[in-house]
Design an enzyme around this catalytic site. Sequence first.
Site: not given
Ligand SMILES: NC(=O)c1ccc[n+]([C@@H]2O[C@H](COP(=O)([O-])OP(=O)(O)OC[C@H]3O[C@@H](n4cnc5c(N)ncnc54)[C@H](OP(=O)(O)O)[C@@H]3O)[C@@H](O)[C@H]2O)c1
Length: 276
Positions: A52, A206, A202, A208
């Site tokens: 990252y 990317f 969750p 939503p």
């Molecule tokens: N192992 C793997 O291959 C892998 C792959 C992907 C991700 N990950 C891990 O999993 C974690 C979670 O995944 P993710 O962060 O990509 O996706 P996510 O948690 O599904 O969604 C994050 C997105 O939701 C938005 N969001 C969050 N809370 C919100 C709210 N209350 N209201 C409006 N928008 C909201 C965020 O935008 P804002 O910033 O505007 O809040 C961001 O764009 C990552 O941070 C990473 O640590 C692991």
Amino acid sequence: MGDLTVTRFGYGAMQLAGPWAMGPPADRDGALAVLREAVALGITHIDTADAYGPELTNRLIRDALAPYPDALHIVTKVGANRDAQGGWPPAREPDQLREAVHANLRHLGLDVLDLVNLRLGDAEGPVPGSLARAFEALAELQQQGLIRHLGVSNATPEQVAEAQSIAPIVCVQNLYNLAHRHDDALIDTLAGQGIAYVPFFPLGGFSPLQSETLDAVAARLDATPKSVALAWLLQRSPNVLLIPGTSSVTHLRENVAGAGLALSAQDLGQLESIGR
Ligand SMILES: NC(=O)c1ccc[n+]([C@@H]2O[C@H](COP(=O)([O-])OP(=O)(O)OC[C@H]3O[C@@H](n4cnc5c(N)ncnc54)[C@H](OP(=O)(O)O)[C@@H]3O)[C@@H](O)[C@H]2O)c1
């Protein structure tokens, strides 16, 4: 996770870097504030990776939080690098994994990594195939005392079982949410083994989550769809740990508060239809 006790609500740090987890955050002070707020809210599980930024997110975590509180556990992953186009080329040769573990230690400012996930597959999802060479390299680093616990990420059930035949794992981190239910059976198997399941994306990541059913349940409960999606995951199985990502202190607070929402049998029944 193993002998690590963490809050079921954790924080995923991927969204702190620039767009598509590349480059510095648009607002560095804001990113530091999100990390500090996570700890202030009592969160003891932060998920990250040197991929990252690259490297920038781990350095941000160190700048925001070191010296780390004893209760805080930082979980990182190795097995992929970044290329100039923002791609995630695999880096799973034993020497690449050794270098990645040492780089994570340096960038996070730690002597030992609490938990390292071997990230498998590609950006499209898990790819079948043996993980033995890579996982054995990580098990060796664990024996050398550089890693406390191991996990796998973006893995098939067969790869999870193969990893377990090499060394104990304490978590599996795969894509899973209300609309992506491929791992339902795996979650239940891991629950029976006392192993954590940590869904990434969750909230859809990317792309939503968008669902009329989700919106309808949220409206009936006077909650946000994101709260309902997180609460559903917590109620899905006791071994599910959350790591939703956000770059916003406001969203972080909303998510922590919203995930505690109690969903009724009627709510759960309606939400069940989304992933079918
Ligand atoms: N192992 C793997 O291959 C892998 C792959 C992907 C991700 N990950 C891990 O999993 C974690 C979670 O995944 P993710 O962060 O990509 O996706 P996510 O948690 O599904 O969604 C994050 C997105 O939701 C938005 N969001 C969050 N809370 C919100 C709210 N209350 N209201 C409006 N928008 C909201 C965020 O935008 P804002 O910033 O505007 O809040 C961001 O764009 C990552 O941070 C990473 O640590 C692991």
